[in-house]
Write a protein that holds these residues in place. Structure first.
Motif, PDB file in Angstrom:
ATOM      1  N   GLN A  42       0.831  -1.207   0.000  1.00 23.39           N
ATOM      2  CA  GLN A  42       0.000   0.000   0.000  1.00 23.39           C
ATOM      3  C   GLN A  42       0.868   1.262   0.000  1.00 23.39           C
ATOM      4  O   GLN A  42       0.575   2.222  -0.715  1.00 23.39           O
ATOM      5  CB  GLN A  42      -0.914  -0.024   1.227  1.00 23.39           C
ATOM      6  N   ASP A  43       1.943   1.245   0.752  1.00 28.01           N
ATOM      7  CA  ASP A  43       2.812   2.424   0.809  1.00 28.01           C
ATOM      8  C   ASP A  43       3.486   2.698  -0.535  1.00 28.01           C
ATOM      9  O   ASP A  43       3.630   3.848  -0.950  1.00 28.01           O
ATOM     10  CB  ASP A  43       3.884   2.259   1.899  1.00 28.01           C
ATOM     11  N   ARG A  44       3.908   1.627  -1.209  1.00 26.09           N
ATOM     12  CA  ARG A  44       4.552   1.824  -2.515  1.00 26.09           C
ATOM     13  C   ARG A  44       3.543   2.316  -3.550  1.00 26.09           C
ATOM     14  O   ARG A  44       3.861   3.134  -4.401  1.00 26.09           O
ATOM     15  CB  ARG A  44       5.203   0.513  -2.998  1.00 26.09           C
ATOM     16  N   ILE A  45       2.318   1.796  -3.470  1.00 26.41           N
ATOM     17  CA  ILE A  45       1.289   2.263  -4.406  1.00 26.41           C
ATOM     18  C   ILE A  45       0.951   3.727  -4.118  1.00 26.41           C
ATOM     19  O   ILE A  45       0.772   4.533  -5.034  1.00 26.41           O
ATOM     20  CB  ILE A  45       0.045   1.348  -4.329  1.00 26.41           C
ATOM     21  N   ARG A  46       0.910   4.083  -2.833  1.00 27.71           N
ATOM     22  CA  ARG A  46       0.676   5.483  -2.478  1.00 27.71           C
ATOM     23  C   ARG A  46       1.755   6.377  -3.114  1.00 27.71           C
ATOM     24  O   ARG A  46       1.465   7.398  -3.738  1.00 27.71           O
ATOM     25  CB  ARG A  46       0.704   5.649  -0.963  1.00 27.71           C
ATOM     26  N   ALA A  47       3.005   5.957  -2.968  1.00 29.06           N
ATOM     27  CA  ALA A  47       4.099   6.760  -3.521  1.00 29.06           C
ATOM     28  C   ALA A  47       3.998   6.832  -5.039  1.00 29.06           C
ATOM     29  O   ALA A  47       4.132   7.904  -5.642  1.00 29.06           O
ATOM     30  CB  ALA A  47       5.449   6.154  -3.107  1.00 29.06           C
ATOM     31  N   LEU A  48       3.733   5.681  -5.639  1.00 29.43           N
ATOM     32  CA  LEU A  48       3.675   5.591  -7.106  1.00 29.43           C
ATOM     33  C   LEU A  48       2.560   6.459  -7.677  1.00 29.43           C
ATOM     34  O   LEU A  48       2.724   7.098  -8.723  1.00 29.43           O
ATOM     35  CB  LEU A  48       3.422   4.130  -7.477  1.00 29.43           C
ATOM     36  N   TRP A  49       1.411   6.471  -7.008  1.00 28.93           N
ATOM     37  CA  TRP A  49       0.245   7.152  -7.572  1.00 28.93           C
ATOM     38  C   TRP A  49       0.122   8.604  -7.108  1.00 28.93           C
ATOM     39  O   TRP A  49      -0.245   9.485  -7.875  1.00 28.93           O
ATOM     40  CB  TRP A  49      -1.041   6.390  -7.224  1.00 28.93           C
ATOM     41  N   MET A  50       0.474   8.826  -5.836  1.00 30.62           N
ATOM     42  CA  MET A  50       0.186  10.136  -5.232  1.00 30.62           C
ATOM     43  C   MET A  50       1.401  11.051  -5.120  1.00 30.62           C
ATOM     44  O   MET A  50       1.249  12.261  -5.041  1.00 30.62           O
ATOM     45  CB  MET A  50      -0.387   9.944  -3.824  1.00 30.62           C
ATOM     46  N   GLU A  51       2.593  10.467  -5.041  1.00 31.91           N
ATOM     47  CA  GLU A  51       3.760  11.287  -4.701  1.00 31.91           C
ATOM     48  C   GLU A  51       4.743  11.440  -5.850  1.00 31.91           C
ATOM     49  O   GLU A  51       5.289  12.522  -6.059  1.00 31.91           O
ATOM     50  CB  GLU A  51       4.471  10.698  -3.473  1.00 31.91           C
ATOM     51  N   GLU A  52       4.983  10.374  -6.601  1.00 33.42           N
ATOM     52  CA  GLU A  52       6.019  10.432  -7.630  1.00 33.42           C
ATOM     53  C   GLU A  52       5.583  11.165  -8.903  1.00 33.42           C
ATOM     54  O   GLU A  52       6.414  11.793  -9.551  1.00 33.42           O
ATOM     55  CB  GLU A  52       6.526   9.018  -7.953  1.00 33.42           C
ATOM     56  N   PRO A  53       4.315  11.099  -9.287  1.00 31.85           N
ATOM     57  CA  PRO A  53       3.919  11.839 -10.494  1.00 31.85           C
ATOM     58  C   PRO A  53       4.033  13.347 -10.301  1.00 31.85           C
ATOM     59  O   PRO A  53       4.149  13.840  -9.177  1.00 31.85           O
ATOM     60  CB  PRO A  53       2.453  11.432 -10.695  1.00 31.85           C
ATOM     61  N   ARG A  54       3.979  14.056 -11.409  1.00 31.09           N
ATOM     62  CA  ARG A  54       4.007  15.521 -11.303  1.00 31.09           C
ATOM     63  C   ARG A  54       2.727  16.045 -10.657  1.00 31.09           C
ATOM     64  O   ARG A  54       2.750  17.026  -9.908  1.00 31.09           O
ATOM     65  CB  ARG A  54       4.171  16.117 -12.716  1.00 31.09           C
ATOM     66  N   ALA A  55       1.602  15.385 -10.936  1.00 32.68           N
ATOM     67  CA  ALA A  55       0.332  15.777 -10.316  1.00 32.68           C
ATOM     68  C   ALA A  55      -0.611  14.575 -10.344  1.00 32.68           C
ATOM     69  O   ALA A  55      -0.536  13.731 -11.228  1.00 32.68           O
ATOM     70  CB  ALA A  55      -0.288  16.956 -11.061  1.00 32.68           C
ATOM     71  N   THR A  56      -1.489  14.529  -9.337  1.00 31.84           N
ATOM     72  CA  THR A  56      -2.506  13.479  -9.268  1.00 31.84           C
ATOM     73  C   THR A  56      -3.860  14.143  -9.035  1.00 31.84           C
ATOM     74  O   THR A  56      -3.958  15.115  -8.273  1.00 31.84           O
ATOM     75  CB  THR A  56      -2.185  12.492  -8.135  1.00 31.84           C
ATOM     76  N   TYR A  57      -4.875  13.634  -9.721  1.00 30.76           N
ATOM     77  CA  TYR A  57      -6.201  14.252  -9.689  1.00 30.76           C
ATOM     78  C   TYR A  57      -7.238  13.223  -9.274  1.00 30.76           C
ATOM     79  O   TYR A  57      -7.018  12.008  -9.375  1.00 30.76           O
ATOM     80  CB  TYR A  57      -6.566  14.784 -11.080  1.00 30.76           C
ATOM     81  N   VAL A  58      -8.388  13.724  -8.833  1.00 32.40           N
ATOM     82  CA  VAL A  58      -9.540  12.851  -8.590  1.00 32.40           C
ATOM     83  C   VAL A  58     -10.745  13.415  -9.338  1.00 32.40           C
ATOM     84  O   VAL A  58     -10.862  14.629  -9.537  1.00 32.40           O
ATOM     85  CB  VAL A  58      -9.882  12.729  -7.082  1.00 32.40           C
ATOM     86  N   ALA A  59     -11.623  12.499  -9.742  1.00 40.65           N
ATOM     87  CA  ALA A  59     -12.912  12.865 -10.333  1.00 40.65           C
ATOM     88  C   ALA A  59     -13.974  12.659  -9.261  1.00 40.65           C
ATOM     89  O   ALA A  59     -14.039  11.590  -8.641  1.00 40.65           O
ATOM     90  CB  ALA A  59     -13.208  12.003 -11.551  1.00 40.65           C
TER      91      ALA A  59
END
Lengths: 170, 170
Positions: A42-59
């Motif tokens: 879960q922590d790695r997925i959090r980093a991969l999706w929420m932290e490492e990209p330039r931006a993360t969005y929600v609909a």
């Protein structure tokens, strides 16, 4: 017809992850659409999706999170004008135009961030809904990588490289 | 004909980096072949080339380092059977078959590590010698990404996605 006019897309907040987690977990654990290790913590997925990209969005619609996407630079140096996105829609919200709304939003955001093109590196051939949607949004299949994806049920299947020049404006 | 029979290829050692550095620096700073930020610090380039890949190798002849390459997994999850390599030959050693020797070695190593295919994600169209060599080594151009690379002199140029199925044996 699906009415997507009341879908709001905004930058993800840290606390959104807990709400997104069941959807992210299920899609990544399934291992049939994303070239992401299904065993990631879960922590790695959090980093991969929420932290490492330039931006993360929600609909969001009526306070409910329907999906999420990330936007990042696809390559560095001479390739830094090309971005990459990944989109995930919650199971309950599929067929309501959420992925299309996120894809359109991402193209607008990408232009605003100065990117000139968007590339999907590994669109699994069995993911026919995604392929049809990206084509409809103007993405071209630049190439098909033979047997480049090991699908948990279908075995080795082709994967597409898809690309769209975003050009000027938005 | 170039005699490459006395080129030895072996795993890189930590101390090789200092010898490789002028070559790595010049190629990366030139910014015309690799999608790597030309402004990266020496420490970041060391990490990128020597530490982050699954393995890094050097080509050696009479005790002189002629080139280097890295080998890494190209994508995760369902894409983890495809590897990626990057090769750099020192300016003094070009035209002596070093890149071909490294490419052949990398295919053998990749098979030994269990990879089934090798993919080059961004072969710049102006890098005609590399394209000819990879084609000669059996890599197919799976697709051409339009204007995907900003070349310091030529401006936006296409980049190829090249792919080879390594299959069985070695």
């Amino acid at each position: 017809m699906t009415d997507t006019s009341d879908i709001t897309i905004r930058l993800a907040r840290t606390e959104d992850f807990d709400v997104l987690w069941p959807t992210l977990r299920d899609v990544i654990r399934a291992g049939d659409t994303y070239a992401i290790d299904p065993q990631l913590s879960q922590d790695r997925i959090r980093a991969l999706w929420m932290e490492e990209p330039r931006a993360t969005y929600v609909a969001e619609q009526d306070g409910e999170l329907l999906g999420t996407y990330y936007l990042k630079t696809n390559a560095q140096g001479g390739g830094a004008h090309v971005c990459n996105c990944g989109y995930i829609t919650s199971a309950a919200a599929r067929g309501r135009g959420v992925a299309r709304a996120m894809c359109r939003h991402s193209q607008h955001e990408a232009r605003g961030l100065g990117y000139l093109a968007m590339q999907f590196n590994c669109v699994v051939e069995t993911n026919t809904r995604a392929i049809a949607l990206w084509e409809d949004e103007g993405f071209a299949t630049v190439g098909v990588l033979p047997d480049a994806f090991l699908h948990p049920e279908a075995g080795y299947v082709p994967a597409r490289v898809m690309f769209k020049w975003l050009g000027q404006g938005g």
